[in-house]
Design a protein around this motif. Structure first.
Motif, PDB file in Angstrom:
ATOM      1  N   VAL A  47       0.840  -1.196   0.000  1.00 53.53           N
ATOM      2  CA  VAL A  47       0.000   0.000   0.000  1.00 53.53           C
ATOM      3  C   VAL A  47       0.870   1.239   0.000  1.00 53.53           C
ATOM      4  O   VAL A  47       0.642   2.196  -0.739  1.00 53.53           O
ATOM      5  N   LYS A  48       1.887   1.187   0.815  1.00 53.40           N
ATOM      6  CA  LYS A  48       2.784   2.344   0.915  1.00 53.40           C
ATOM      7  C   LYS A  48       3.455   2.650  -0.409  1.00 53.40           C
ATOM      8  O   LYS A  48       3.668   3.798  -0.768  1.00 53.40           O
ATOM      9  N   ARG A  49       3.825   1.580  -1.119  1.00 51.71           N
ATOM     10  CA  ARG A  49       4.549   1.797  -2.358  1.00 51.71           C
ATOM     11  C   ARG A  49       3.695   2.563  -3.363  1.00 51.71           C
ATOM     12  O   ARG A  49       4.198   3.400  -4.109  1.00 51.71           O
ATOM     13  N   ASP A  50       2.433   2.265  -3.383  1.00 51.85           N
ATOM     14  CA  ASP A  50       1.567   2.912  -4.368  1.00 51.85           C
ATOM     15  C   ASP A  50       0.780   4.087  -3.788  1.00 51.85           C
ATOM     16  O   ASP A  50      -0.162   4.574  -4.395  1.00 51.85           O
ATOM     17  N   TRP A  51       1.133   4.485  -2.615  1.00 53.29           N
ATOM     18  CA  TRP A  51       0.397   5.541  -1.903  1.00 53.29           C
ATOM     19  C   TRP A  51       0.406   6.844  -2.699  1.00 53.29           C
ATOM     20  O   TRP A  51       1.438   7.380  -3.021  1.00 53.29           O
ATOM     21  N   ASP A  52      -0.720   7.327  -3.037  1.00 62.87           N
ATOM     22  CA  ASP A  52      -0.814   8.640  -3.674  1.00 62.87           C
ATOM     23  C   ASP A  52      -2.215   9.182  -3.492  1.00 62.87           C
ATOM     24  O   ASP A  52      -3.157   8.735  -4.139  1.00 62.87           O
ATOM     25  N   THR A  53      -2.334  10.134  -2.582  1.00 62.85           N
ATOM     26  CA  THR A  53      -3.658  10.708  -2.342  1.00 62.85           C
ATOM     27  C   THR A  53      -3.926  11.870  -3.277  1.00 62.85           C
ATOM     28  O   THR A  53      -4.995  12.472  -3.236  1.00 62.85           O
ATOM     29  N   GLY A  54      -2.914  12.191  -4.080  1.00 63.22           N
ATOM     30  CA  GLY A  54      -3.063  13.333  -4.972  1.00 63.22           C
ATOM     31  C   GLY A  54      -3.171  14.657  -4.231  1.00 63.22           C
ATOM     32  O   GLY A  54      -3.823  15.588  -4.692  1.00 63.22           O
ATOM     33  N   ALA A  55      -2.494  14.727  -3.085  1.00 62.63           N
ATOM     34  CA  ALA A  55      -2.593  15.926  -2.249  1.00 62.63           C
ATOM     35  C   ALA A  55      -2.040  17.158  -2.960  1.00 62.63           C
ATOM     36  O   ALA A  55      -2.574  18.258  -2.829  1.00 62.63           O
ATOM     37  N   GLY A  56      -0.952  16.966  -3.710  1.00 60.34           N
ATOM     38  CA  GLY A  56      -0.405  18.069  -4.492  1.00 60.34           C
ATOM     39  C   GLY A  56       0.118  19.239  -3.672  1.00 60.34           C
ATOM     40  O   GLY A  56       0.085  20.384  -4.111  1.00 60.34           O
ATOM     41  N   LEU A  57       0.591  18.946  -2.473  1.00 60.08           N
ATOM     42  CA  LEU A  57       1.040  20.033  -1.592  1.00 60.08           C
ATOM     43  C   LEU A  57       2.551  20.236  -1.619  1.00 60.08           C
ATOM     44  O   LEU A  57       3.099  20.994  -0.839  1.00 60.08           O
ATOM     45  N   GLY A  58       3.229  19.531  -2.536  1.00 55.28           N
ATOM     46  CA  GLY A  58       4.699  19.507  -2.523  1.00 55.28           C
ATOM     47  C   GLY A  58       5.346  20.870  -2.584  1.00 55.28           C
ATOM     48  O   GLY A  58       6.150  21.235  -1.742  1.00 55.28           O
ATOM     49  N   ARG A  59       5.002  21.641  -3.594  1.00 57.74           N
ATOM     50  CA  ARG A  59       5.632  22.933  -3.792  1.00 57.74           C
ATOM     51  C   ARG A  59       5.406  23.833  -2.580  1.00 57.74           C
ATOM     52  O   ARG A  59       6.329  24.451  -2.032  1.00 57.74           O
ATOM     53  N   GLN A  60       4.164  23.829  -2.126  1.00 60.85           N
ATOM     54  CA  GLN A  60       3.806  24.650  -0.967  1.00 60.85           C
ATOM     55  C   GLN A  60       4.653  24.249   0.241  1.00 60.85           C
ATOM     56  O   GLN A  60       5.179  25.081   0.972  1.00 60.85           O
ATOM     57  N   LYS A  61       4.822  22.940   0.409  1.00 62.73           N
ATOM     58  CA  LYS A  61       5.557  22.443   1.572  1.00 62.73           C
ATOM     59  C   LYS A  61       7.013  22.889   1.541  1.00 62.73           C
ATOM     60  O   LYS A  61       7.560  23.321   2.542  1.00 62.73           O
ATOM     61  N   ILE A  62       7.654  22.769   0.372  1.00 60.71           N
ATOM     62  CA  ILE A  62       9.073  23.124   0.375  1.00 60.71           C
ATOM     63  C   ILE A  62       9.282  24.624   0.598  1.00 60.71           C
ATOM     64  O   ILE A  62      10.272  25.024   1.208  1.00 60.71           O
ATOM     65  N   PHE A  63       8.351  25.427   0.131  1.00 59.29           N
ATOM     66  CA  PHE A  63       8.460  26.862   0.426  1.00 59.29           C
ATOM     67  C   PHE A  63       8.379  27.109   1.928  1.00 59.29           C
ATOM     68  O   PHE A  63       9.092  27.947   2.484  1.00 59.29           O
ATOM     69  N   GLU A  64       7.505  26.337   2.551  1.00 67.61           N
ATOM     70  CA  GLU A  64       7.323  26.462   3.993  1.00 67.61           C
ATOM     71  C   GLU A  64       8.603  26.032   4.727  1.00 67.61           C
ATOM     72  O   GLU A  64       9.071  26.689   5.644  1.00 67.61           O
ATOM     73  N   VAL A  65       9.159  24.916   4.246  1.00 63.78           N
ATOM     74  CA  VAL A  65      10.364  24.366   4.869  1.00 63.78           C
ATOM     75  C   VAL A  65      11.525  25.356   4.791  1.00 63.78           C
ATOM     76  O   VAL A  65      12.244  25.576   5.762  1.00 63.78           O
ATOM     77  N   ARG A  66      11.685  25.967   3.617  1.00 63.63           N
ATOM     78  CA  ARG A  66      12.818  26.882   3.454  1.00 63.63           C
ATOM     79  C   ARG A  66      12.671  28.122   4.338  1.00 63.63           C
ATOM     80  O   ARG A  66      13.621  28.831   4.583  1.00 63.63           O
ATOM     81  N   LYS A  67      11.488  28.364   4.832  1.00 64.88           N
ATOM     82  CA  LYS A  67      11.261  29.542   5.649  1.00 64.88           C
ATOM     83  C   LYS A  67      11.706  29.339   7.097  1.00 64.88           C
ATOM     84  O   LYS A  67      12.255  30.237   7.722  1.00 64.88           O
ATOM     85  N   THR A  68      11.481  28.160   7.621  1.00 63.72           N
ATOM     86  CA  THR A  68      11.648  27.997   9.061  1.00 63.72           C
ATOM     87  C   THR A  68      12.807  27.119   9.492  1.00 63.72           C
ATOM     88  O   THR A  68      13.247  27.213  10.630  1.00 63.72           O
ATOM     89  N   HIS A  69      13.314  26.257   8.627  1.00 64.95           N
ATOM     90  CA  HIS A  69      14.284  25.276   9.107  1.00 64.95           C
ATOM     91  C   HIS A  69      15.734  25.731   8.955  1.00 64.95           C
ATOM     92  O   HIS A  69      16.034  26.601   8.154  1.00 64.95           O
ATOM     93  N   ASN A  70      16.592  25.097   9.737  1.00 61.47           N
ATOM     94  CA  ASN A  70      18.023  25.135   9.448  1.00 61.47           C
ATOM     95  C   ASN A  70      18.473  23.704   9.208  1.00 61.47           C
ATOM     96  O   ASN A  70      17.669  22.766   9.301  1.00 61.47           O
ATOM     97  N   ASP A  71      19.765  23.497   8.897  1.00 68.01           N
ATOM     98  CA  ASP A  71      20.204  22.158   8.491  1.00 68.01           C
ATOM     99  C   ASP A  71      19.862  21.095   9.532  1.00 68.01           C
ATOM    100  O   ASP A  71      19.451  19.986   9.191  1.00 68.01           O
ATOM    101  N   VAL A  72      20.031  21.440  10.793  1.00 71.06           N
ATOM    102  CA  VAL A  72      19.806  20.442  11.838  1.00 71.06           C
ATOM    103  C   VAL A  72      18.343  20.020  11.867  1.00 71.06           C
ATOM    104  O   VAL A  72      18.011  18.834  11.803  1.00 71.06           O
ATOM    105  N   THR A  73      17.449  20.995  11.909  1.00 70.36           N
ATOM    106  CA  THR A  73      16.026  20.650  11.996  1.00 70.36           C
ATOM    107  C   THR A  73      15.535  20.054  10.675  1.00 70.36           C
ATOM    108  O   THR A  73      14.678  19.190  10.643  1.00 70.36           O
TER     109      THR A  73
END
Lengths: 369, 514
Positions: free
Chosen positions: B355-381
């Motif tokens: 199930v995990k291998r074929d998991w795809d809910t079609g959430a489409g949140l990828g781009r949004q997520k990485i923008f969010e990540v680049r805002k708050t994280h540093n290498d450690v987190t």
């Protein structure tokens, strides 16, 4: 054009040469000049001064890598921390540059770094020889010199640009315009011959460190003379109380004990010159390395006489380098200096320790004879 | 001195073609949602770019030999074909970036796309929020101040002091700008004590007071209180990680020395976030240059050169980890996971591999997520939160250790837990041991005591000796460092001239130095 940074560069060079801030010299790295000789890769000697910081020591934590390998397999590309300077490269400017460069290029660099003059070959055999070097790429040439990689790259570029390349059928067919060939330039080089005769004292007082110093120094001298002469021969003589000719390997490995009669080596050297290398046709460079603890005053007299009357007039330059050792008196250097102070065919040098190898080479070869 | 109105000696405006290219790429970048301040590109030849690189990206720095050393190293590296600087950009407003004048058009586009990624990161990432965006002026100002001190004190003297400060450059607290530290409870209480209570009096009626509490007695009491306070007062109350700041505040220095130390500290603090976000920052820039180049910017004829160049950037030397590569792949992994909805409770609770291998809910949140990540994280987190077992396996990441018998490094483990632990440890320390000020009145002599948090690796003693000497010199009195050597507690002493090591017996009372 001048840059803002010129002053800093100048300052750094002055520190490296020991002209100012001598306190910093102790942090200098890479005075060792032959790091690794893997094939033809040689470590380029770039002096670096490390500012001492609180940092991790020898039992390094290791690190993170990426690639193949099972547990216990060796990891490539990691420097051996036992060789020092082995920080994992997270600090800029603390690494030793390693370059794949040819010995010839290295000699050029050496000439530049040490400011050694180019030796003008003396002599009768100044026949110009022509030599081809492959240095460039051209669009025309014989098929045997085709540069396959470049050719295919050009073909690939063309096919993509013209839309005839398809990822599903990635065939690349070079046409005439794509072909690239190695091209060469012809350089005329004077054909001349030289012989270097290395003599080393292997008596009991020459320890491992002294040998290592001689080995390093001989390597660089050899490199420099190879660079300047097309045809260099090497002969090796070791001596304690008696001298014998040996091969290169033995020369650097042998350790014998016993007394020291330097004249035995000079005698043998002179015999070799007389039988194999007529001075009219050869550039001759005898080098003698010793800790300068000759057995007797009488023997020293014998050496000086032989040098003065026969050997020195025949050779380009006679070099004597004295390695400091804990045992030797080092008297021979003073005797040599007394006899040849004004004679520019004889050069003398003292090597207190490893760090002074470069200085010593400069002293020995700096005259450019 | 160069004319201050020009940025470089030979300031060259961009050729018209590149001006247009820049405008175009800027448009593309903004369309993707990148948000960056004005970016000014300068054309440099390789000597200039090497100089700028030696100077950490800035056109003017204070005079110091190590910049010269760095330059020579870059220069020779370029000459022997070992290295070439592709791009450089500095975190200022406006941001400056440099283009090498003999690069191809493809290279220039690649560099611009990459640079906009960096500038977006500088502008938005929280760890850069407190950096001085006018550092260009600040650096020039530092240079002027140091030159003035050199004129007054002499070059050797000033340079020697700079070297000492630089040897402690890594003893800063990179988190300092982000935290307003509360003063501790104890300290506040003590402060209150000091202010309210006078000397302890014997209880007495007012008219008897001067007989029961005569001035001599009061004086005695006051003295006793002061003594007691001094014994109790441990200064600093809590360990101080910002050793440079502590020295600056409390060290016995001449004014010019304080000034130099503050310069070194300012610059170290300025560069600190770049060290804290190396993987994220480079990964982000690579993510955007690949995205923009392959989708928008490349012409057909440039594809091969681009592929060649890009693969060089993200290539791995055998067995080594490339931060560009790691960052890029992590962003892509995050994007992929959030696009397919591979996150949250359902995903974590699912144990079925198929199930995990074929998991795809079609959430489409990828781009949004990485923008969010680049805002708050540093290498450690970043690594802590997003490094997954799957990712480590896919990328073939391993840990290595030094094999003492074989004298080389060997692969140690491919276990996810081991890899993550080691990676985090490396990122958290970045090769800098954690050293804090623990006592400013060591042995009641006003000497400085530092403590090293030993994390399994000893300090390099030769260097620690020299660095501790610098501490003693700057502090003005003896300096001490508690650490561990070969599994035993030791304390290193340096009185400015001499260095000694004292072994502390583990159980027994500690021995004072005689």
């Amino acid at each position: 054009m001048s840059l803002n940074i010129d002053n800093d560069i100048h300052r750094f060079k002055q520190i490296v040469r020991g002209k100012v801030r001598r306190d910093l010299r102790k942090y200098m790295s890479s005075t060792e000049m032959i790091g690794k000789e893997k094939g033809r890769a040689v470590r380029v000697p770039l002096p670096q001064i490390g500012i001492p910081r609180f940092r991790y020591g020898k039992n390094d934590t290791g690190g993170i890598g990426q690639g193949d390998g099972e547990k216990g397999d060796a990891v490539d590309g990691q420097t051996d921390p036992a060789q020092g300077q082995g920080q994992a490269g997270n600090q800029p400017g603390e690494h030793v540059l390693e370059a794949e460069i040819t010995l010839e290029e290295l000699a050029e660099i050496m000439g530049e770094e040490l400011e050694l003059p180019r030796i003008e070959p003396k002599g009768k055999k100044q026949i110009k020889a022509e030599r081809d070097r492959y240095t460039g790429i051209s669009r025309v040439g014989p098929e045997s010199l085709r540069h396959t990689r470049r050719t295919f790259r050009e073909a690939l570029k063309r096919q993509i640009a013209s839309g005839t390349w398809s990822p599903s059928n990635p065939r690349i067919i070079p046409i005439r315009d794509d072909k690239r060939y190695r091209s060469w330039t012809t350089k005329a080089e004077p054909q001349s011959s030289a012989v270097i005769i290395y003599m080393m004292d292997v008596s009991g007082s020459m320890g491992r460190e002294q040998k290592e110093i001689v080995r390093l120094e001989a390597f660089w001298i050899d490199l420099w003379l190879q660079h300047n002469y097309k045809n260099v021969q090497n002969r090796f003589i070791i001596h304690d109380a008696a001298a014998r000719e040996v091969d290169r390997d033995t020369f650097f490995r042998t350790r014998e004990s016993g007394g020291t009669l330097i004249s035995s080596a000079y005698q043998l050297c002179w015999e070799i010159i007389q039988s194999d290398y007529p001075p009219s046709e050869w550039n001759i460079y005898p080098f003698h390395f010793s800790d300068g603890d000759n057995w007797s005053k009488a023997d020293t007299e014998k050496c000086l006489a032989l040098l003065k009357q026969q050997m020195v007039p025949a050779v380009n330059q006679f070099s004597y380098a004295q390695v400091d050792s804990d045992y030797g008196s080092g008297q021979f250097y003073d005797d040599m200096q007394g006899a040849f102070a004004d004679d520019e065919r004889v050069t003398l040098s003292r090597i207190p320790d490893r760090d002074h190898i470069m200085d010593s080479i400069k002293e020995l070869l700096g005259k450019g004879r | 001195m160069a004319n201050d109105s020009t940025f470089l000696h030979s300031r060259r405006g961009l050729p018209q073609e590149l001006v247009e290219t820049q405008r175009w790429i800027e448009g593309v970048a903004r369309a993707y949602g990148l948000d960056f301040c004005d970016t000014i590109f300068e054309m440099c030849d390789w000597e200039e770019i090497n100089m700028l690189a030696a100077y950490g990206g800035f056109p003017t720095r204070y005079p110091h030999w190590r910049f010269g050393m760095e330059y020579i190293s870059l220069d020779k590296g370029y000459e022997y074909g070992l290295q070439k600087i592709y791009e450089m950009v500095i975190n200022t407003r406006p941001s400056y970036a440099y283009l090498l004048d003999n690069n191809t058009m493809m290279d220039q586009k690649l560099v611009m796309a990459h640079v906009f990624g960096h500038v977006d990161f500088f502008t938005n990432n929280a760890w850069f929020a407190h950096t001085n965006r006018r550092m260009l002026d600040q650096m020039a100002n530092h240079a002027t101040r140091v030159r003035r001190h050199i004129n007054a004190q002499g070059q050797d003297t000033v340079e020697h002091f700079i070297d000492m400060c630089l040897s402690l450059e890594n003893l800063i607290d990179p988190y300092l700008p982000h935290i307003r530290r509360e003063r501790s409870e104890i300290e506040r209480q003590r402060e209150a004590d000091r202010q309210t209570s006078g000397p302890a009096k014997m209880p007495a009626k007012q008219y008897m007071d001067k007989y029961i509490n005569p001035p001599e007695f009061l004086e005695q009491q006051r003295q006793r209180q002061v003594d007691r306070q001094q014994q109790q007062t441990h200064f600093p109350v809590e360990p101080v990680r910002d050793v440079l700041g502590f020295l600056l505040k409390h060290g016995r220095m001449k004014p010019w020395q304080s000034d130099i130390l503050s310069i070194i500290r300012d610059e170290a603090m300025y560069f600190a976030p770049q060290g804290q976000t190396k993987i994220m920052n480079e990964g982000w820039a690579c993510y955007w240059h690949t995205t923009m180049m392959t989708r928008d910017l490349l012409t057909d004829a440039e594809v091969i050169d681009y592929a060649d160049h890009h693969s060089g950037t993200v290539s791995m030397r055998p067995g080594q980890l490339n931060p560009y590569k790691l960052g890029l792949e992590l962003y892509r992994d995050i994007e992929d996971r959030w696009n397919k909805g591979r996150f949250g409770k359902d995903w974590l609770d699912c144990k079925d591999v198929a199930v995990k291998r074929d998991w795809d809910t079609g959430a489409g949140l990828g781009r949004q997520k990485i923008f969010e990540v680049r805002k708050t994280h540093n290498d450690v987190t970043f690594v802590d939160e997003f490094l997954t077992e799957h990712f480590v396996r896919e990328q073939g990441i391993f840990t290595y250790e030094y094999d003492k018998t074989a004298h080389h490094f060997v692969v140690d483990s491919r276990e996810f837990a081991d890899v993550k632990h080691k990676l985090l440890l490396m990122l958290a320390t970045r090769g800098n041991p954690r050293i804090e000020v623990t006592d400013a009145n060591h042995g009641n002599h006003g000497e400085l005591e530092l403590t090293h948090h030993h994390e399994g690796v000893d300090l390099q003693l030769q260097w620690a000796k020299q660095a501790l000497g610098s501490v003693a010199q700057i502090w003005g009195r003896g300096a001490h460092l508690r650490t561990r050597v070969d599994d035993g507690d030791v304390i290193l002493h340096h009185d400015g001239d001499h260095f000694t090591i004292e072994k502390l017996t583990k159980a027994g009372p500690k021995q004072e130095k005689t």
